[in-house]
Write an enzyme that holds these catalytic residues in place. Structure first.
Site, PDB file in Angstrom:
ATOM      1  N   ASP A  99       0.841  -1.206   0.000  1.00 13.41           N
ATOM      2  CA  ASP A  99       0.000   0.000   0.000  1.00 13.41           C
ATOM      3  C   ASP A  99       0.875   1.255   0.000  1.00 13.41           C
ATOM      4  OD1 ASP A  99      -1.885   2.047   0.570  1.00 13.41           O
ATOM      5  OD2 ASP A  99      -3.135   0.653   1.703  1.00 13.41           O
ATOM      6  N   HIS A 101      -0.517   4.511   0.024  1.00 17.00           N
ATOM      7  CA  HIS A 101      -1.227   5.694   0.534  1.00 17.00           C
ATOM      8  C   HIS A 101      -0.598   6.166   1.848  1.00 17.00           C
ATOM      9  CE1 HIS A 101      -4.162   3.678  -2.094  1.00 17.00           C
ATOM     10  NE2 HIS A 101      -4.547   4.912  -2.399  1.00 17.00           N
ATOM     11  N   SER A 152      -5.187  -4.280   2.077  1.00 14.86           N
ATOM     12  CA  SER A 152      -4.378  -3.843   3.220  1.00 14.86           C
ATOM     13  C   SER A 152      -4.994  -4.277   4.543  1.00 14.86           C
ATOM     14  CB  SER A 152      -4.204  -2.327   3.215  1.00 14.86           C
ATOM     15  OG  SER A 152      -3.565  -1.934   2.033  1.00 14.86           O
TER      16      SER A 152
HETATM   17 CO1  B1M Z   1      -5.794   5.356  -4.150  1.00 13.55          CO
HETATM   18  N1  B1M Z   1      -7.360   4.308  -3.721  1.00 13.55           N
HETATM   19  N2  B1M Z   1      -5.086   3.927  -5.239  1.00 13.55           N
HETATM   20  N3  B1M Z   1      -4.368   6.595  -4.554  1.00 13.55           N
HETATM   21  N4  B1M Z   1      -6.812   6.703  -3.279  1.00 13.55           N
HETATM   22  C1  B1M Z   1      -8.290   4.841  -2.724  1.00 13.55           C
HETATM   23  C2  B1M Z   1      -7.938   4.360  -1.327  1.00 13.55           C
HETATM   24  C3  B1M Z   1      -9.677   4.253  -3.246  1.00 13.55           C
HETATM   25  C4  B1M Z   1     -10.737   4.092  -2.156  1.00 13.55           C
HETATM   26  C5  B1M Z   1     -10.180   5.152  -4.386  1.00 13.55           C
HETATM   27  C6  B1M Z   1     -11.464   4.647  -5.036  1.00 13.55           C
HETATM   28  O1  B1M Z   1     -11.447   3.756  -5.839  1.00 13.55           O
HETATM   29  N5  B1M Z   1     -12.589   5.215  -4.713  1.00 13.55           N
HETATM   30  C7  B1M Z   1      -9.219   2.892  -3.894  1.00 13.55           C
HETATM   31  C8  B1M Z   1      -9.199   1.689  -2.935  1.00 13.55           C
HETATM   32  C9  B1M Z   1     -10.184   0.613  -3.336  1.00 13.55           C
HETATM   33  C10 B1M Z   1     -10.159  -0.503  -2.358  1.00 13.55           C
HETATM   34  O2  B1M Z   1      -9.231  -1.243  -2.230  1.00 13.55           O
HETATM   35  N6  B1M Z   1     -11.266  -0.580  -1.646  1.00 13.55           N
HETATM   36  C11 B1M Z   1      -7.831   3.247  -4.381  1.00 13.55           C
HETATM   37  C12 B1M Z   1      -7.116   2.543  -5.382  1.00 13.55           C
HETATM   38  C13 B1M Z   1      -7.882   1.443  -6.078  1.00 13.55           C
HETATM   39  C14 B1M Z   1      -5.789   2.837  -5.737  1.00 13.55           C
HETATM   40  C15 B1M Z   1      -4.882   2.090  -6.747  1.00 13.55           C
HETATM   41  C16 B1M Z   1      -4.993   0.549  -6.741  1.00 13.55           C
HETATM   42  C17 B1M Z   1      -5.205   2.671  -8.131  1.00 13.55           C
HETATM   43  C18 B1M Z   1      -4.475   2.028  -9.279  1.00 13.55           C
HETATM   44  O3  B1M Z   1      -3.266   2.047  -9.348  1.00 13.55           O
HETATM   45  N7  B1M Z   1      -5.246   1.468 -10.172  1.00 13.55           N
HETATM   46  C19 B1M Z   1      -3.488   2.561  -6.329  1.00 13.55           C
HETATM   47  C20 B1M Z   1      -2.909   1.668  -5.203  1.00 13.55           C
HETATM   48  C21 B1M Z   1      -1.450   1.633  -5.165  1.00 13.55           C
HETATM   49  C22 B1M Z   1      -0.980   0.863  -3.949  1.00 13.55           C
HETATM   50  O4  B1M Z   1      -1.206   1.281  -2.826  1.00 13.55           O
HETATM   51  N8  B1M Z   1      -0.341  -0.259  -4.182  1.00 13.55           N
HETATM   52  C23 B1M Z   1      -3.821   3.909  -5.744  1.00 13.55           C
HETATM   53  C24 B1M Z   1      -2.948   4.981  -5.777  1.00 13.55           C
HETATM   54  C25 B1M Z   1      -3.232   6.251  -5.269  1.00 13.55           C
HETATM   55  C26 B1M Z   1      -2.341   7.468  -5.457  1.00 13.55           C
HETATM   56  C27 B1M Z   1      -0.843   7.121  -5.426  1.00 13.55           C
HETATM   57  C28 B1M Z   1      -2.646   8.092  -6.806  1.00 13.55           C
HETATM   58  C29 B1M Z   1      -2.848   8.424  -4.320  1.00 13.55           C
HETATM   59  C30 B1M Z   1      -2.075   8.272  -2.988  1.00 13.55           C
HETATM   60  C31 B1M Z   1      -0.969   9.277  -2.817  1.00 13.55           C
HETATM   61  C32 B1M Z   1      -0.375   9.204  -1.440  1.00 13.55           C
HETATM   62  O5  B1M Z   1      -0.969   8.817  -0.470  1.00 13.55           O
HETATM   63  N9  B1M Z   1       0.856   9.622  -1.375  1.00 13.55           N
HETATM   64  C33 B1M Z   1      -4.253   7.861  -4.077  1.00 13.55           C
HETATM   65  C34 B1M Z   1      -5.283   8.578  -3.388  1.00 13.55           C
HETATM   66  C35 B1M Z   1      -4.972  10.020  -3.032  1.00 13.55           C
HETATM   67  C36 B1M Z   1      -6.525   7.988  -3.031  1.00 13.55           C
HETATM   68  C37 B1M Z   1      -7.775   8.660  -2.389  1.00 13.55           C
HETATM   69  C38 B1M Z   1      -8.477   9.441  -3.504  1.00 13.55           C
HETATM   70  C39 B1M Z   1      -7.550   9.572  -1.211  1.00 13.55           C
HETATM   71  C40 B1M Z   1      -6.738   8.993  -0.045  1.00 13.55           C
HETATM   72  C41 B1M Z   1      -6.300  10.081   0.908  1.00 13.55           C
HETATM   73  O6  B1M Z   1      -5.156  10.523   0.893  1.00 13.55           O
HETATM   74  N10 B1M Z   1      -7.223  10.601   1.737  1.00 13.55           N
HETATM   75  C42 B1M Z   1      -8.590   7.379  -1.931  1.00 13.55           C
HETATM   76  C43 B1M Z   1     -10.086   7.588  -1.913  1.00 13.55           C
HETATM   77  C44 B1M Z   1     -10.608   7.979  -0.558  1.00 13.55           C
HETATM   78  O7  B1M Z   1     -10.025   7.651   0.479  1.00 13.55           O
HETATM   79  N11 B1M Z   1     -11.721   8.620  -0.538  1.00 13.55           N
HETATM   80  C45 B1M Z   1      -7.983   6.302  -2.740  1.00 13.55           C
HETATM   81  C46 B1M Z   1      -6.934  11.666   2.682  1.00 13.55           C
HETATM   82  C47 B1M Z   1      -6.358  11.103   3.986  1.00 13.55           C
HETATM   83  C48 B1M Z   1      -6.090  12.224   4.975  1.00 13.55           C
HETATM   84  O8  B1M Z   1      -7.322  10.230   4.509  1.00 13.55           O
HETATM   85  O9  B1M Z   1      -5.798   8.225   4.319  1.00 13.55           O
HETATM   86  O10 B1M Z   1      -8.255   7.947   4.898  1.00 13.55           O
HETATM   87  P1  B1M Z   1      -6.995   8.734   4.985  1.00 13.55           P
HETATM   88  O11 B1M Z   1      -6.600   8.920   6.510  1.00 13.55           O
HETATM   89  C49 B1M Z   1      -7.545   9.286   7.494  1.00 13.55           C
HETATM   90  C50 B1M Z   1      -8.128   8.096   8.257  1.00 13.55           C
HETATM   91  O12 B1M Z   1      -8.293   6.959   7.472  1.00 13.55           O
HETATM   92  C51 B1M Z   1      -7.204   7.937   9.429  1.00 13.55           C
HETATM   93  O13 B1M Z   1      -6.754   9.266   9.700  1.00 13.55           O
HETATM   94  C52 B1M Z   1      -6.839  10.095   8.528  1.00 13.55           C
HETATM   95  C53 B1M Z   1      -7.674  11.339   8.801  1.00 13.55           C
HETATM   96  O14 B1M Z   1      -7.501  11.903  10.033  1.00 13.55           O
HETATM   97  N12 B1M Z   1      -6.015   7.083   9.341  1.00 13.55           N
HETATM   98  C54 B1M Z   1      -5.395   6.640  10.484  1.00 13.55           C
HETATM   99  C55 B1M Z   1      -5.318   6.621   8.296  1.00 13.55           C
HETATM  100  N13 B1M Z   1      -4.290   5.881   8.710  1.00 13.55           N
HETATM  101  C56 B1M Z   1      -4.308   5.876  10.047  1.00 13.55           C
HETATM  102  C57 B1M Z   1      -3.472   5.251  10.988  1.00 13.55           C
HETATM  103  C58 B1M Z   1      -3.759   5.426  12.339  1.00 13.55           C
HETATM  104  C59 B1M Z   1      -4.830   6.203  12.748  1.00 13.55           C
HETATM  105  C60 B1M Z   1      -5.660   6.808  11.834  1.00 13.55           C
HETATM  106  O15 B1M Z   1      -3.026   4.891  13.323  1.00 13.55           O
HETATM  107  C61 B1M Z   1      -1.939   4.081  13.002  1.00 13.55           C
END
Ligand code: B1M
Length: 214
Positions: A99, A101, A152
């Site tokens: 992963d 992200h 993940s």
């Molecule tokens: Co990706 N991606 N992505 N992506 N991406 C998602 C996660 C996805 C839901 C989008 C979608 O389809 N709607 C989907 C996942 C589907 C699934 O498995 N259910 C997805 C996919 C499919 C993919 C790829 C497979 C796409 C592809 O290549 N075909 C690929 C995966 C690559 C890999 O990981 N091997 C991929 C790639 C990417 C980018 C590189 C382009 C980019 C990431 C860049 C980066 O992080 N440096 C990206 C992004 C940006 C997203 C979305 C749009 C946004 C994620 C984000 O940064 N959110 C995402 C859609 C979505 O989430 N709505 C998506 C903002 C961030 C602040 O929130 O990370 O949730 P988040 O963190 C939150 C909480 O979750 C929590 O605290 C934070 C807020 O306070 N939290 C924790 C997180 N970790 C924590 C740990 C803790 C405590 C709290 O304690 C240890």
């Protein structure tokens, strides 16, 4: 456009022109940095997720969105409240194997380190072996795992099991969009050797860490 909408649009469009100025305008309205992130910026990111899911955005565009988000977070970081406490504890933090992200994880790092925690951030795609090595080297009070992909969540079960088998026994904190309280207590906790907690956001991560250390 209203300011909140403009802020969301920087993320949706993956542009940075004017971003810092608008962040300053929003701060001028009295909104706290973390509320700006959790409000208008996260609303933009949610829309990015939706568009991506509908094939209306490609990965390269989402990457631009992520860059804009990172720029915004790193600008706001300087204004976040820093607790004036002595070292409260140590956590090893990682995005799990497979992963990439890391925006959420890095936000967790900022919040924890602003609140007295030493954070050893191992980065992305971190295999269990690396976590085990870091545990031995840094002797943390807890381990934090982040993951956004469905696979993940499964990887966290495997990671928990590997950590247990290596004798790691500090509390485990897990977070990320693919997880839930139910999955954490039903699948990850039972695979691991010590209490396992689900953090829905970064502030919950801080609260849990405080509870662990109290
Ligand atoms: Co990706 N991606 N992505 N992506 N991406 C998602 C996660 C996805 C839901 C989008 C979608 O389809 N709607 C989907 C996942 C589907 C699934 O498995 N259910 C997805 C996919 C499919 C993919 C790829 C497979 C796409 C592809 O290549 N075909 C690929 C995966 C690559 C890999 O990981 N091997 C991929 C790639 C990417 C980018 C590189 C382009 C980019 C990431 C860049 C980066 O992080 N440096 C990206 C992004 C940006 C997203 C979305 C749009 C946004 C994620 C984000 O940064 N959110 C995402 C859609 C979505 O989430 N709505 C998506 C903002 C961030 C602040 O929130 O990370 O949730 P988040 O963190 C939150 C909480 O979750 C929590 O605290 C934070 C807020 O306070 N939290 C924790 C997180 N970790 C924590 C740990 C803790 C405590 C709290 O304690 C240890």
């Amino acid at each position: 456009l209203p300011l909140d909408e403009r802020l969301g649009n920087y993320i949706i469009e993956g542009t940075k022109d004017g971003l810092v100025e608008d962040l300053e305008r929003k701060r001028g309205e009295g909104m706290a940095p973390l509320d700006i992130i959790n409000g208008p910026l996260m609303a933009g990111m949610a829309e990015v997720g939706r568009l991506f899911n509908n094939n209306e955005l490609i990965v390269a565009e989402v990457l631009q969105s992520a860059e804009a988000m990172k720029t915004a977070v790193s600008h706001l970081e300087q204004y976040m409240e820093k607790a004036d406490t002595a070292a409260r504890g140590k956590i090893v933090l990682a995005t799990v194997k497979g992963d990439v992200h890391d925006i959420g994880k890095n936000l967790v790092e900022i919040i924890l380190s602003n609140n007295g925690y030493t954070v050893v951030n191992l980065g992305i795609k971190v295999p269990p072996e690396e976590l085990i090595k870091a545990f031995k080297q840094h002797q943390p009070d807890a381990i934090g795992l982040s993951g956004l992909l469905v696979k993940s969540a499964q990887q966290m079960v495997i990671t928990g099991e590997d950590l247990k088998n290596a004798g790691v026994n500090v509390p485990l904190l897990v977070g990320g969009a693919a997880l839930s309280e139910r999955y954490t207590t039903g699948k990850i906790g039972p695979a691991y050797s010590a209490p396992t907690f689900y953090a829905k956001d970064a502030m919950t991560g801080l609260r849990l860490m405080n509870e662990i250390m109290d």
